[in-house]
Structures are given as C-alpha cells and as structure tokens.
Design an enzyme around this catalytic site. Structure first.
Site, PDB file in Angstrom:
ATOM      1  N   GLU A 280       0.826  -1.213   0.000  1.00 39.60           N
ATOM      2  CA  GLU A 280       0.000   0.000   0.000  1.00 39.60           C
ATOM      3  C   GLU A 280       0.861   1.264   0.000  1.00 39.60           C
ATOM      4  O   GLU A 280       0.540   2.257  -0.662  1.00 39.60           O
ATOM      5  CB  GLU A 280      -0.939  -0.011   1.209  1.00 39.60           C
ATOM      6  N   GLU A 283       2.060   1.680  -3.416  1.00 43.45           N
ATOM      7  CA  GLU A 283       0.953   2.140  -4.265  1.00 43.45           C
ATOM      8  C   GLU A 283       0.728   3.640  -4.066  1.00 43.45           C
ATOM      9  O   GLU A 283       0.530   4.381  -5.032  1.00 43.45           O
ATOM     10  CB  GLU A 283      -0.322   1.355  -3.904  1.00 43.45           C
ATOM     11  N   SER A 320      -7.485   1.712  -2.411  1.00 43.03           N
ATOM     12  CA  SER A 320      -6.262   0.955  -2.652  1.00 43.03           C
ATOM     13  C   SER A 320      -6.672  -0.407  -3.203  1.00 43.03           C
ATOM     14  O   SER A 320      -7.672  -0.988  -2.776  1.00 43.03           O
ATOM     15  CB  SER A 320      -5.509   0.776  -1.335  1.00 43.03           C
ATOM     16  N   GLU A 362     -15.889 -11.348   3.905  1.00 42.22           N
ATOM     17  CA  GLU A 362     -14.752 -11.063   3.016  1.00 42.22           C
ATOM     18  C   GLU A 362     -14.092 -12.343   2.491  1.00 42.22           C
ATOM     19  O   GLU A 362     -13.769 -12.451   1.312  1.00 42.22           O
ATOM     20  CB  GLU A 362     -13.712 -10.227   3.766  1.00 42.22           C
ATOM     21  N   GLU A 367     -13.271 -12.868  -5.247  1.00 42.79           N
ATOM     22  CA  GLU A 367     -11.911 -12.382  -5.557  1.00 42.79           C
ATOM     23  C   GLU A 367     -10.870 -13.001  -4.627  1.00 42.79           C
ATOM     24  O   GLU A 367      -9.666 -12.814  -4.827  1.00 42.79           O
ATOM     25  CB  GLU A 367     -11.820 -10.854  -5.387  1.00 42.79           C
ATOM     26  N   CYS A 504     -10.396  -1.656  14.593  1.00 39.25           N
ATOM     27  CA  CYS A 504     -10.630  -3.093  14.855  1.00 39.25           C
ATOM     28  C   CYS A 504     -10.792  -3.410  16.340  1.00 39.25           C
ATOM     29  O   CYS A 504     -11.468  -4.381  16.687  1.00 39.25           O
ATOM     30  CB  CYS A 504      -9.498  -3.923  14.284  1.00 39.25           C
TER      31      CYS A 504
END
Ligand code: SF4
Ligand code: SF4
Ligand code: SF4
Length: 579
Positions: A280, A283, A320, A362, A367, A504
């Site tokens: 990340e 990126e 991202s 998730e 994907e 979290c």
C-alpha cells in the site's frame, strides 16, 4: 457550566442544567435501571425501566430523557416505581424465548441480569407469543427475533453510528419486529456485516454466524494441516473473555492456547499487516509521483469496502487495490508457505481469528481465491475463539507465554497498530517516509492520527512534499470525509477508513460490554492504548524492517507491486447499488 440543584431520594444533587435525571442520579451514585438506554446512541425512553416519581408530576417519568430542573424532587425507589418496573419486565419476559442455558448471551445478558436484580421469580402473564423471525442467511450476522425486546439499540447503531440504516421496526404493536425492509434477510439488503448491532444488543437477538464446528472438524482431521492467523486487535481483547481487565495484553498466551487446541502452526496477521504496508505504501508513492488517482483510501476493512461499493461507487477507483492483511496472509499461506514447506495447498486449512464479523463475508468473496483455493477457509471472531477454548477446558490465564511460529509469525510494531484507528495510516507513513527519502524518521509516532476523535486530519512533510491525510472510524464519520471528497471540498492525499468505531479494537466480533460498562469507560480507547503499548515494546517498529517480509520478497514475490504481488495481494471492487 450552568448548574441546578435537585434532590434524588432525599439527597441534594448538583447537576449541569442540560443533564438528565438518569445522569444526575448516576453522578450521585444512585442506580436507576435501564434497558433500551445506550449512552450517546439510544436515548429514547422506550422500555420504561428507568421510571421515577417526580413531585408534582401526574405519572411516572422516564429518567433517561427527563431533563433536570432547579428544585426538582425525584424518588427512584418507591413501591409504585418498583411495581411498574417489575410489571414492565414481566411483560417483556412473557413474549420472550427464555432458553437461557442454550442462549449465546447466557451469563452476559442485560435482560437476565435485570430480572435477577429486580427479583423476578415468576412470570404472571403467560400468553400468546408474537411471531418470530430467524434469519441466518448472512455470512456474518444471525437475527433471532424470539429474543428481541424491541429496545432499538441496534436500530440507532445501524442508522446513527454507521449510517447504513438497514434495520428498523416493521409493523405495529404486538406485531412489531426489528428487521430489514419487507422482512428481507440481512443478506439481501446493503448491510455491511459490521456487527455493531450485535455489540449494541442487550440480549441474544443478534449474534455472529457461528463457524466453530468447521474448525473443530478440521482440527480432528489428520489429513489437514491446520494453520491459524490472529489479528492485531484480538491480543488486547481475548483476555476479557477470561475475566481479565478491559484491554489487557495477552499476546503471548494466544500461541499457547491455539497450540493446545491442536493447530499445526500459529501465525500472526501482524506479519501480513507489514506486507500490506509494503504494497500500500508503494501504491501511494506510485500514485503521488505519477499523477495517479488521489486521495488513496485504505482497503483493510471489509465492512468499509462493502459500504463504499453500495454508497460511494464513484470513489471505487480511489480505493487501494491492496487486499486486507487477512486475505494477503491467506494467499501467501497457500502459495509461498505451501511451496516452502512442501505441503499440498489442498491440504492446508486456513483459519483466521478476527475482531470482525465482516471478515466472514470477506473470505467468501469470489476475488479471494487467488491461490487457486479459498485463501482463508474460516474466520472466527474473538468471541468464538473464547468459546472454543472454554469448551476445551483451556484457561488463558493459566497458560505459559509462548511465541508465534516462523516465518509468518514475525512482525513489527507497525503491524500491531493496525488494530486501532489511525494505525494503518501511521504504519504507512513510517514506511513511506523512509522508502521515499532514504532517511531515518526521527519520530515514528504520528500522534495526530491517534485517538478516538471521529475524524482526524494532519499534514505530513515528506522531504518537502506536504501530504494531507485524514482518518475516520465508524461509517458515520467516514461519510463526513467522503462527502467532502465527492464534492471536491477536500484536498487529501491519503485517507484511512475503518468501518467500526475505534477501528478493529471496537470490531463487531469483540467481547460485548453492557450498556452500564460502556457508560463507565470508552473501551475502544482503552484497547487502543494497549495496542500502542504493544507497538512500543516491539524491537522492530517499521514494516519494511520485517525480516520475514524481506525474505518473502527475495524468495517469492520479487518486489512490491510486481507481477506476483498483483496476482496474489491485490484485488478489485464491484459497484453494488443500494437495493
Ligand atoms: S436473551 Fe437473555 S434472557 Fe433471553 S434467553 Fe438469552 S440469556 Fe436468556
Ligand atoms: S451488521 Fe452493521 S450494517 Fe448490518 S445491520 Fe448490523 S449495524 Fe447495520
Ligand atoms: S435486536 Fe437486540 S438491540 Fe435490536 S431491538 Fe432487539 S433486543 Fe434491541
């Protein structure tokens, strides 16, 4: 502050002019029972458990919404008050599925506790029960309205805190049920699986989808190599389920506990949090330096991703492309680790322990099969892990300290702070700065992005380039900055968004506090402080210094944003619409 003086049960009490009688009584150490009340979230006077007598008033008043006034005389404990509360509670119980021993909230239930405190020993009003709904189609959340007391704490949380608004009261009177529109399943509406409604619920009407049986089955299968990863936030909350203090750090007890349950390898999601930062951070620099789409918005939080897919499709290109640490871990496990250890990936069973109910959703996304298998087979919440340990007779407090296994158990403090709001941003800044400038960062603690304020902003100087960052936690706060971005009113370069309030540590799979405890302490802040303590005690505190991550790139991935990384560690998003 303007103050007034009133008497409560004959005691003179001073309270701010805008306080309620409930607040004034609490301050004076007088307990008025509540059930629908959830401080700052649901203050609606609906359940009538907090009724009090007020001199001059014709009927009993609800203390949670009653403003104090000068000279007011309140009685909280008269025969009329006690009888009213009892009758109300008995009526609630008369339409309740009273299967306490098999209920998920047995011994941690506000209705049960209140029944005990008010001395309810029988139910005088047996009769017809309202028609119940049981909805377990969602991968994350189960609704059982036979235990619902219509307090609306979940409704306020979903509407006001998360601004998702997919559950509401349907029908009227005895028929009322808390449900999605047209009594659809949560799976059919834009629910983001955050589980914040579970944390708000005083009873067992909302719970996580229990996947423990799948893990028991894998652990009993000699053909399976069962591997577990554990998220940063779990190490500051699991101890609470074993009577420990809120936010107690139990990092080293966890490997011992998981080995005793029978896992073959115990690894750490902090490792793949470091890996996430490598991808990340790269990126971000790539987009910043080559005119790519900005602001870049973090993508670790699956509830946030789904919220964006439903509500802000025009911002999907800002996300991202990095998978979350959980999913990067799963993909690396069934490729690099399998290859390195000579294990057939088909025989690896990958379990993840998360503070999060949305992670269950998730890991099933299409994907998330980039290893050629489902990268993470099962996600358990902190609460489910605690239940498994209790079932196996393992007491966390009695275990020795042990270390995570290598190589996927090696991590840095930067990986650990992913567990608190602002942590991903801070971890990224530590690495981005050093990679971009080739200089050592003098102060690695970016305190401007820490803490429980809903939206935090800062400008960071990276060798002359001013980088504007923003951090939001809880989807209501996220909306505030997303609307600014959408309307061109903000000049951010990098944004961190976490679906759950506090990040979290406040995830929907974490231990549940009662409304009273939530009033007494900000548990997200307490757990967040522990996360930063974990970081301070780590030898390595920057993701790019993680030797296991460096080896992973050397032996397998090549470089951040390289071809293999793109295949295994990055993803794409889907516009979903609202209904
Ligand atoms: S919600 Fe509470 S009172 Fe109801 S069955 Fe469960 S434990 Fe018992
Ligand atoms: S899981 Fe989150 S989005 Fe879904 S109903 Fe509960 S609070 Fe609302
Ligand atoms: S589901 Fe739980 S929080 Fe929601 S109204 Fe029913 S009892 Fe209250």
């Amino acid at each position: 502050m303007d103050m007034v003086t009133l008497t409560i049960d004959g005691i003179k009490v001073e309270a701010p002019k805008n306080a309620t009688v409930l607040e004034a009584a609490r301050k004076a150490g007088i307990k008025i029972p509540t059930l629908c009340f959830l401080k700052g979230v649901n203050e609606i006077g609906a359940c009538r458990m907090c009724v009090v007598e007020v001199k001059g008033a014709k009927s009993l008043q609800t203390a949670c919404v009653l403003p104090v006034s000068e000279g007011m005389e309140v009685v909280t404990n008269s025969p009329a008050v006690r009888e009213s509360r009892k009758v109300t509670l008995e009526l609630l119980l008369s339409d309740h599925n009273l299967e306490c021993p098999t209920c998920i909230r047995n011994l941690n239930c506000e209705l049960q506790k209140l029944s005990e405190e008010l001395g309810i020993k029988s139910i005088r009003y047996p009769g017809v029960k309202s028609k119940a709904q049981y909805d377990d189609f969602s991968p994350s959340i189960v609704r059982d309205t036979s235990k619902c007391i219509l307090c609306r704490r979940c409704v306020s949380t979903c509407h006001k805190v998360q601004t998702v608004g997919v559950i509401s009261p349907n029908y009227r009177g005895f028929e009322t049920v808390i449900a999605p529109v047209f009594d659809m399943s949560l799976n059919e509406v834009p629910c983001v699986n955050c589980g914040q409604c579970i944390l708000a619920c005083p009873v067992g009407a909302l719970k996580e989808k229990d996947d423990t049986h799948k893990v028991w089955q894998a652990l009993a299968d000699p053909e399976k190599h069962v591997v577990v990863q554990i998220a940063p936030a779990v190490r500051v909350s699991l101890g609470e389920e074993f009577g420990g203090k809120r936010g107690g750090i139990v990092t080293k007890k966890i490997p011992a506990a998981l080995r005793r349950l029978g896992f073959d390898k115990v690894f750490d999601t902090d490792f793949s949090a470091d890996l996430t930062i490598m991808e990340e951070g790269s990126e971000f620099l790539e987009r910043l330096q080559n005119g790519g789409k900005l602001p870049l918005i973090t993508s670790c939080s699956p509830g946030w991703i789904k919220f964006c897919e439903h509500n802000y499709p025009e911002l999907l290109d800002n996300l991202s492309t990095c998978k979350s640490p959980q999913q990067m871990f799963g993909a690396v496990l069934k490729t690099y680790y399998a290859e390195k250890m000579g294990i057939d990936p088909a025989k690896i069973f990958s379990v993840s322990i998360m503070p999060c109910t949305a992670k269950k959703y998730e890991c099933q996304r299409p994907e998330m099969f980039s290893s050629g298998y489902q990268d993470v087979d099962v996600v358990l919440t902190t609460r489910e892990l605690a239940r498994m340990l209790k079932e196996a007779g393992i007491d966390l407090n009695k275990l020795p300290d042990e270390e995570f296994d290598e190589p996927l158990g090696i991590s840095t403090g930067a990986g650990a702070i992913f567990g608190a709001t602002g942590g991903v941003m801070e971890a990224a800044l530590r690495t981005v700065y050093e990679i971009d400038t080739n200089k050592e960062l003098e102060n690695i603690e970016f305190t401007d992005v820490r803490g429980v304020e809903g939206v935090k902003e800062a400008t960071i100087d990276i060798d002359g380039t001013k980088v504007n960052v923003a951090v939001a936690h809880g989807l209501g706060n996220a909306r505030k900055i997303l609307d600014k971005v959408k309307n061109g009113e903000a000049n951010y370069h990098f944004i961190e968004i976490m679906c759950c309030p506090g990040g979290c540590v406040g995830g929907g799979g974490q231990p549940i506090l009662s409304a009273d405890e939530r009033w007494e302490m900000d548990y997200r802040e307490v757990r967040g402080e522990s996360i930063y303590e974990v970081d301070r005690k780590m030898k390595l505190r920057k993701s790019h210094e993680n030797p296991a991550v460096q080896t992973l790139y050397k032996e397998f991935l090549g470089k951040p944003l390289g071809e293999k990384s793109h295949k295994l560690l990055h993803t794409h998003y889907t516009e979903r619409g609202l209904y």
